[in-house]
Design a protein around this motif. Structure first.
Motif, short mmCIF file in Angstrom:
data_model
loop_
_atom_site.label_atom_id
_atom_site.label_comp_id
_atom_site.label_asym_id
_atom_site.label_seq_id
_atom_site.Cartn_x
_atom_site.Cartn_y
_atom_site.Cartn_z
N ARG A 114 0.83 -1.21 0.00
CA ARG A 114 0.00 0.00 0.00
C ARG A 114 0.86 1.25 0.00
O ARG A 114 0.55 2.23 -0.71
CB ARG A 114 -0.93 0.00 1.22
N GLU A 115 1.92 1.24 0.80
CA GLU A 115 2.81 2.40 0.84
C GLU A 115 3.43 2.68 -0.52
O GLU A 115 3.76 3.83 -0.85
CB GLU A 115 3.91 2.17 1.88
N ALA A 116 3.60 1.62 -1.33
CA ALA A 116 4.19 1.77 -2.67
C ALA A 116 3.14 2.09 -3.73
O ALA A 116 3.47 2.19 -4.91
CB ALA A 116 4.92 0.49 -3.04
N GLY A 117 1.88 2.25 -3.32
CA GLY A 117 0.83 2.58 -4.27
C GLY A 117 0.29 1.38 -5.04
O GLY A 117 -0.31 1.54 -6.10
N VAL A 118 0.48 0.18 -4.49
CA VAL A 118 0.02 -1.05 -5.13
C VAL A 118 -1.01 -1.70 -4.21
O VAL A 118 -0.76 -1.93 -3.03
CB VAL A 118 1.20 -2.02 -5.38
N ALA A 119 -2.18 -2.02 -4.76
CA ALA A 119 -3.25 -2.61 -3.95
C ALA A 119 -2.95 -4.06 -3.64
O ALA A 119 -2.73 -4.87 -4.56
CB ALA A 119 -4.58 -2.50 -4.68
N PRO A 120 -2.92 -4.46 -2.36
CA PRO A 120 -2.72 -5.87 -2.03
C PRO A 120 -4.03 -6.65 -2.09
O PRO A 120 -5.08 -6.16 -1.65
CB PRO A 120 -2.18 -5.82 -0.59
N VAL A 121 -3.98 -7.84 -2.63
CA VAL A 121 -5.11 -8.76 -2.64
C VAL A 121 -4.66 -10.03 -1.93
O VAL A 121 -3.83 -10.77 -2.45
CB VAL A 121 -5.57 -9.08 -4.07
N LEU A 122 -5.19 -10.26 -0.73
CA LEU A 122 -4.79 -11.43 0.06
C LEU A 122 -5.66 -12.61 -0.33
O LEU A 122 -6.87 -12.61 -0.10
CB LEU A 122 -4.91 -11.13 1.55
N LEU A 123 -5.04 -13.62 -0.94
CA LEU A 123 -5.76 -14.78 -1.43
C LEU A 123 -5.90 -15.88 -0.39
O LEU A 123 -6.65 -16.83 -0.61
CB LEU A 123 -5.06 -15.34 -2.68
#
Length: 420
Positions: free
Chosen positions: A266-275
């Motif tokens: 998130r800090e890098a501007g990338v949305a995390p998707v936890l599978l």
């Protein structure tokens, strides 16, 4: 995102490993000091680091012994550290197991036993049941590792052929109070599966172990088979009065590691998707499935639009068919690369958080859109390498291996697929 895909993926892996470091998570689980003695015992790849952290934070006297993997020892002042072999047990582990029983002999109700347990303890604490020798234990372990059985299935068999696992060590501590501090490396965080549960009750049975042996065609020596068929290998069950003063705390889990990596994304501007933190199955099959999800992100922006990173944990398995240098994370990545087939803007990392994938001192590897093309240019047919279970040989030649050295913790596999 300002960093390169490889840099970001490496930072995500580092965050996952750091979240599971004993120094960061053990202090809030310290039990109340006892009126009597404090004995520290333990086993696992993280046990020495856990012992060191416990020593630093414990306010009173203590003594004890833990066993860890060769190369994973760290200095402790009052707790003795023994190193032994993993994943195939050796005599040093056998000696350590016997000495753990000596540590907890003759305790009273005023005493406290703190058990520091992490992944790897099954191999590090070989104490075969009566009639089974260490060589037989080693052969059974090798057969289990090659069979494709899940970690839960392997540990069920191990518990019922052991004189220390399946709650037996906890029973030996009675009537002392027992506090388990666990770092989970198993899908679902089942305490009985972490190091095969030497200090927790086990609801599984000898019949369950026999079913697993039959299912995977695992050959057992006559004494081991007789032990299971007779029920003589039964473990300590829930409700046993000897375990009435046992309490268990998870100080680090795969989910915690995934959430730490998600925060960095998130800090890098990338949305995390936890599978999920408990993905199991054949590594090459998981590679196909997660590759399909990554392609869905690119084609249809589902389950999230790019840029996003698909995060998952758990423990896959590899059924060994070839003669290569394999490991479940590199097998997953090679299958993933074949599924992606050079798809633009998709990069991935997979690694074991203990720094050892399979039996190699290599944590895992990284892939990118050019992985297959570079392999073909070097005369390495990717499909043939996968068929030979040669993930480590494949990625090492490409220069894409992930080498960390001993991380001193273990919350199992970490996978990150970055879609830009």
């Amino acid at each position: 995102m300002t960093s390169t895909p490889r840099d970001l993926l490496t930072r995500l892996f580092s965050a996952a490993v750091q979240a599971a470091q004993p120094e960061h998570c053990i202090a809030r689980f310290l039990p109340a000091p006892p009126a009597g003695r404090t004995i520290v015992i333990g086993a696992g790849k993280a046990s020495a680091a856990m012992a060191q952290a416990f020593e630093r934070h414990w306010p009173g006297p203590l003594e004890g012994l833990v066993v860890t993997r060769y190369g994973y020892a760290v200095p402790c002042e009052r707790i003795e550290i023994i190193e032994a072999a993993h994943p195939v047990p050796d005599e040093a582990g056998s000696v350590a197991a016997r000495r753990l029983f000596e540590q907890v002999a003759g305790l009273t109700a005023d005493d406290l036993v703190v058990c520091l347990i992490s992944g790897g303890g099954s191999s590090l604490l070989p104490m075969p049941a009566e009639g089974i020798d260490l060589q037989a234990k080693q052969d059974i372990n090798r057969a289990l590792l090659k069979s494709g059985a899940t970690i839960s299935e392997m540990n069920c068999v191990r518990r019922h052929l052991s004189a220390i696992k399946g709650g037996r060590l906890a029973a030996a501590c009675a009537p002392a109070r027992v506090v388990n501090l666990l770092i989970s490396d198993v899908p679902g965080d089942q305490a009985a599966d972490i190091a095969s549960g030497p200090t927790v009750a086990d609801p599984s049975t000898c019949a369950d172990a026999l079913d697993i042996v039959r299912r995977y065609g695992i050959g057992l020596p006559p004494a081991a088979r007789a032990l299971l068929e007779s029920g003589g290998g039964e473990t300590i069950k829930p409700g046993d009065p000897r375990l009435s003063k046992v309490e268990t705390h998870f100080i680090a889990t795969p989910q915690m590691a995934l959430e730490a990596a998600a925060a960095v994304a998130r800090e890098a501007g990338v949305a995390p998707v936890l599978l999920g933190d408990r993905i199991e199955g054949e590594a090459r099959d998981v590679g196909k499935v997660l590759g399909g999800i990554a392609l869905q992100v690119r084609a249809h922006r589902q389950p999230a639009p790019p840029p996003c990173v698909l995060l998952s944990g758990g423990e896959t398995t590899v059924t060994i068919r070839g003669n290569g240098r394999g490991g479940r994370n590199v097998e997953f990545l090679l299958s993933l690369a074949l599924t992606l087939d050079g798809a633009p803007d998709v990069h991935a990392l997979a690694g074991d958080t203990d720094g050892v994938d399979g039996q190699e001192e290599i944590a895992g590897a990284l892939i990118g859109p050019d992985t297959l093309a570079r392999a073909w240019a070097l005369g390495m047919p990717p499909r043939a390498r996968l068929d030979d279970n040669d993930g480590h040989g494949f990625f090492e030649r490409l220069g894409d291996s992930l080498v960390t050295g001993p991380t001193l913790t273990n919350v199992n596999d970490f996978r990150a697929i970055l879609v830009l």
